[in-house]
Design a protein around this motif. Structure first.
Motif, PDB file in Angstrom:
ATOM      1  N   GLY A   1      40.685 -37.234 -10.796  1.00 51.37           N
ATOM      2  CA  GLY A   1      41.955 -37.866 -10.482  1.00 51.37           C
ATOM      3  C   GLY A   1      42.807 -38.186 -11.689  1.00 51.37           C
ATOM      4  O   GLY A   1      43.860 -38.818 -11.556  1.00 51.37           O
ATOM      5  N   HIS A   2      42.376 -37.777 -12.877  1.00 54.65           N
ATOM      6  CA  HIS A   2      43.086 -38.153 -14.100  1.00 54.65           C
ATOM      7  C   HIS A   2      44.345 -37.303 -14.264  1.00 54.65           C
ATOM      8  O   HIS A   2      44.299 -36.082 -14.107  1.00 54.65           O
ATOM      9  N   PRO A   3      45.478 -37.938 -14.613  1.00 53.73           N
ATOM     10  CA  PRO A   3      46.717 -37.162 -14.717  1.00 53.73           C
ATOM     11  C   PRO A   3      46.795 -36.242 -15.934  1.00 53.73           C
ATOM     12  O   PRO A   3      47.585 -35.296 -15.937  1.00 53.73           O
ATOM     13  N   ASP A   4      45.988 -36.503 -16.947  1.00 54.23           N
ATOM     14  CA  ASP A   4      46.104 -35.742 -18.194  1.00 54.23           C
ATOM     15  C   ASP A   4      44.802 -35.067 -18.603  1.00 54.23           C
ATOM     16  O   ASP A   4      44.643 -34.688 -19.757  1.00 54.23           O
ATOM     17  N   ALA A   5      43.862 -34.957 -17.681  1.00 56.05           N
ATOM     18  CA  ALA A   5      42.594 -34.284 -17.970  1.00 56.05           C
ATOM     19  C   ALA A   5      42.248 -33.393 -16.789  1.00 56.05           C
ATOM     20  O   ALA A   5      42.665 -33.648 -15.658  1.00 56.05           O
ATOM     21  N   GLU A   6      41.481 -32.344 -17.060  1.00 47.68           N
ATOM     22  CA  GLU A   6      41.089 -31.411 -16.012  1.00 47.68           C
ATOM     23  C   GLU A   6      39.571 -31.296 -15.970  1.00 47.68           C
ATOM     24  O   GLU A   6      38.934 -30.951 -16.971  1.00 47.68           O
ATOM     25  N   LEU A   7      38.993 -31.614 -14.828  1.00 50.83           N
ATOM     26  CA  LEU A   7      37.566 -31.404 -14.616  1.00 50.83           C
ATOM     27  C   LEU A   7      37.356 -29.951 -14.234  1.00 50.83           C
ATOM     28  O   LEU A   7      37.909 -29.471 -13.231  1.00 50.83           O
ATOM     29  N   VAL A   8      36.558 -29.225 -15.044  1.00 51.94           N
ATOM     30  CA  VAL A   8      36.395 -27.796 -14.792  1.00 51.94           C
ATOM     31  C   VAL A   8      34.961 -27.401 -14.448  1.00 51.94           C
ATOM     32  O   VAL A   8      34.713 -26.249 -14.088  1.00 51.94           O
ATOM     33  N   GLY A   9      34.008 -28.318 -14.553  1.00 52.03           N
ATOM     34  CA  GLY A   9      32.641 -27.959 -14.219  1.00 52.03           C
ATOM     35  C   GLY A   9      31.700 -29.133 -14.341  1.00 52.03           C
ATOM     36  O   GLY A   9      32.001 -30.116 -15.031  1.00 52.03           O
ATOM     37  N   ILE A  10      30.573 -29.044 -13.649  1.00 49.02           N
ATOM     38  CA  ILE A  10      29.526 -30.064 -13.692  1.00 49.02           C
ATOM     39  C   ILE A  10      28.206 -29.372 -13.990  1.00 49.02           C
ATOM     40  O   ILE A  10      27.829 -28.398 -13.314  1.00 49.02           O
ATOM     41  N   TRP A  11      27.523 -29.867 -15.012  1.00 48.07           N
ATOM     42  CA  TRP A  11      26.205 -29.336 -15.370  1.00 48.07           C
ATOM     43  C   TRP A  11      25.136 -30.344 -14.954  1.00 48.07           C
ATOM     44  O   TRP A  11      25.340 -31.569 -15.029  1.00 48.07           O
ATOM     45  N   GLY A  12      23.997 -29.830 -14.532  1.00 48.01           N
ATOM     46  CA  GLY A  12      22.883 -30.703 -14.217  1.00 48.01           C
ATOM     47  C   GLY A  12      21.561 -30.012 -14.510  1.00 48.01           C
ATOM     48  O   GLY A  12      21.471 -28.777 -14.481  1.00 48.01           O
ATOM     49  N   ARG A  13      20.554 -30.829 -14.803  1.00 48.47           N
ATOM     50  CA  ARG A  13      19.217 -30.266 -15.008  1.00 48.47           C
ATOM     51  C   ARG A  13      18.684 -29.645 -13.718  1.00 48.47           C
ATOM     52  O   ARG A  13      17.885 -28.715 -13.745  1.00 48.47           O
ATOM     53  N   ASP A  14      19.144 -30.191 -12.576  1.00 47.01           N
ATOM     54  CA  ASP A  14      18.808 -29.640 -11.262  1.00 47.01           C
ATOM     55  C   ASP A  14      20.007 -28.827 -10.795  1.00 47.01           C
ATOM     56  O   ASP A  14      21.065 -29.377 -10.453  1.00 47.01           O
ATOM     57  N   ALA A  15      19.872 -27.509 -10.796  1.00 47.73           N
ATOM     58  CA  ALA A  15      21.000 -26.632 -10.468  1.00 47.73           C
ATOM     59  C   ALA A  15      21.526 -26.882  -9.059  1.00 47.73           C
ATOM     60  O   ALA A  15      22.743 -26.804  -8.824  1.00 47.73           O
ATOM     61  N   ALA A  16      20.639 -27.203  -8.131  1.00 41.36           N
ATOM     62  CA  ALA A  16      21.076 -27.435  -6.755  1.00 41.36           C
ATOM     63  C   ALA A  16      21.938 -28.690  -6.663  1.00 41.36           C
ATOM     64  O   ALA A  16      22.986 -28.698  -5.999  1.00 41.36           O
ATOM     65  N   LYS A  17      21.519 -29.757  -7.328  1.00 38.22           N
ATOM     66  CA  LYS A  17      22.318 -30.988  -7.322  1.00 38.22           C
ATOM     67  C   LYS A  17      23.650 -30.769  -8.018  1.00 38.22           C
ATOM     68  O   LYS A  17      24.691 -31.290  -7.585  1.00 38.22           O
ATOM     69  N   ALA A  18      23.645 -30.024  -9.112  1.00 35.50           N
ATOM     70  CA  ALA A  18      24.893 -29.737  -9.817  1.00 35.50           C
ATOM     71  C   ALA A  18      25.844 -28.952  -8.921  1.00 35.50           C
ATOM     72  O   ALA A  18      27.060 -29.193  -8.916  1.00 35.50           O
ATOM     73  N   SER A  19      25.304 -28.024  -8.150  1.00 38.61           N
ATOM     74  CA  SER A  19      26.133 -27.228  -7.248  1.00 38.61           C
ATOM     75  C   SER A  19      26.765 -28.098  -6.171  1.00 38.61           C
ATOM     76  O   SER A  19      27.958 -27.955  -5.859  1.00 38.61           O
ATOM     77  N   VAL A  20      25.978 -29.015  -5.602  1.00 37.32           N
ATOM     78  CA  VAL A  20      26.504 -29.924  -4.573  1.00 37.32           C
ATOM     79  C   VAL A  20      27.604 -30.805  -5.156  1.00 37.32           C
ATOM     80  O   VAL A  20      28.662 -31.010  -4.548  1.00 37.32           O
ATOM     81  N   ALA A  21      27.368 -31.328  -6.365  1.00 32.90           N
ATOM     82  CA  ALA A  21      28.365 -32.172  -7.009  1.00 32.90           C
ATOM     83  C   ALA A  21      29.630 -31.380  -7.302  1.00 32.90           C
ATOM     84  O   ALA A  21      30.751 -31.880  -7.124  1.00 32.90           O
ATOM     85  N   GLY A  22      29.471 -30.149  -7.761  1.00 29.19           N
ATOM     86  CA  GLY A  22      30.628 -29.320  -8.039  1.00 29.19           C
ATOM     87  C   GLY A  22      31.447 -29.038  -6.790  1.00 29.19           C
ATOM     88  O   GLY A  22      32.687 -29.112  -6.816  1.00 29.19           O
ATOM     89  N   GLU A  23      30.774 -28.726  -5.686  1.00 27.78           N
ATOM     90  CA  GLU A  23      31.479 -28.460  -4.430  1.00 27.78           C
ATOM     91  C   GLU A  23      32.314 -29.664  -4.010  1.00 27.78           C
ATOM     92  O   GLU A  23      33.426 -29.511  -3.478  1.00 27.78           O
ATOM     93  N   ARG A  24      31.798 -30.842  -4.234  1.00 23.19           N
ATOM     94  CA  ARG A  24      32.523 -32.059  -3.839  1.00 23.19           C
ATOM     95  C   ARG A  24      33.872 -32.157  -4.537  1.00 23.19           C
ATOM     96  O   ARG A  24      34.849 -32.633  -3.951  1.00 23.19           O
TER      97      ARG A  24
END
Length: 298
Positions: free
Chosen positions: A22-45
């Motif tokens: 939600g930041h006006p001057d920053a862009e979230l482009v990816g989420i990394w996680g030690r658990d790839a499945a959890k990272a994927s779920v977080a990224g989809e959100r």
């Protein structure tokens, strides 16, 4: 500035990623996680890729916002700094002086900006409180933070590192130091004791002669849980009131903006990785004092 979140747990997704999305001057482009499945779920959100490929993500961003256990953070922070990424770090920076110094050194060597996300330091009420404290002659202060970390409704109840005996000091102590040191001066020595329920009580000696006390617990009953922050001196007792609930993402957004400003200007932030390492030295001395039952120098 393009950001990646490193971590896929509660704090990473509910605070770091939510703030960046939600930041006006920053862009979230990816989420990394030690658990790839959890990272994927977080990224989809948040509509971004979730991945376990750290190097590929680091090559695609300008900065990282790290939210992992403190034993994991140092290696990630060093890799990110070496990849040229600015660092938004969690507290504590590390669980050892050597690892904390390694993070600070990597940031300095790479010439990247760094900020430690100490939530209270990124709130307007804290800035006003510290300004008032600076106009006073202070002789002491106190922080109490009694948490019910493992209560049934706590989002941190499954946290492994917070269940360690010394964890309350390392988890909550950085917040206390981030308020007491700017008001009273750097800590030079500590004494402490641990109660039967794990509550840690520490007396801190500050450069210049002021003293403060810190009481922290992860196992307080819900009826006892709460926070108190104050310093005292010639202007009386200056009390900092706890913030409204669920304001951490707002503080994180301020930290993001201040990291970007530090990156743009090349200046050092007051809560940079070097300060995070200084906090770890104080926490290590306090831990030694609790274990030895005797005063320890920082």
């Amino acid at each position: 500035m393009r950001f990646a979140v490193l971590g896929s747990g509660f704090w990473a997704t509910e605070v770091h990623a939510a703030s960046l999305a939600g930041h006006p001057d920053a862009e979230l482009v990816g989420i990394w996680g030690r658990d790839a499945a959890k990272a994927s779920v977080a990224g989809e959100r948040y509509g971004v890729p979730g991945t376990a490929d750290l190097d590929a993500l680091l090559a695609d961003v300008d900065a990282v916002s790290i939210s992992v256990p403190p034993s994991v953070q140092p290696d990630l922070a060093v890799r990110a700094a070496q990849a040229g990424c600015h660092l938004l770090l969690e507290k504590p920076v590390a669980l050892s002086v050597a690892d904390a110094d390694r993070v600070a050194g990597a940031a300095a060597d790479a010439g990247v900006a760094s900020v430690v996300f100490l939530t209270y330091r990124f709130r307007e009420s804290t800035a006003a409180w510290l300004e008032q404290a600076a106009r006073s002659t202070l002789v002491g202060g106190h922080v109490t933070w009694l948490a019910s970390t493992f209560a049934a409704d706590s989002p941190f109840r499954q946290s492994v590192w917070r269940a360690e005996p010394g964890a309350p000091l390392w988890d909550l102590g950085p917040h206390a130091l981030s308020l007491l040191e700017p008001a009273l001066g750097p800590v030079v020595a500590a004494q402490g004791a641990r109660a039967a329920d794990g509550t840690v009580n520490v007396v801190l000696e500050h450069e210049g002669g002021a003293t403060s006390t810190v009481t922290v617990s992860a196992t307080a009953s819900p009826l006892s849980a709460g926070e108190e922050f104050w310093v005292h001196g010639d202007a009386g007792r200056l009390v900092l009131l706890p913030p409204p609930e669920r304001s951490a993402h707002e503080a994180h957004a301020v930290a993001v903006s201040e990291l970007q400003a530090a990156a743009l200007t090349g200046g050092a932030h007051p809560c940079d990785a070097a300060y995070g390492a200084a906090q770890v030295r104080v926490l290590a001395a306090a831990e030694r004092a609790v274990a030895a039952g005797a005063r320890q120098s920082v």
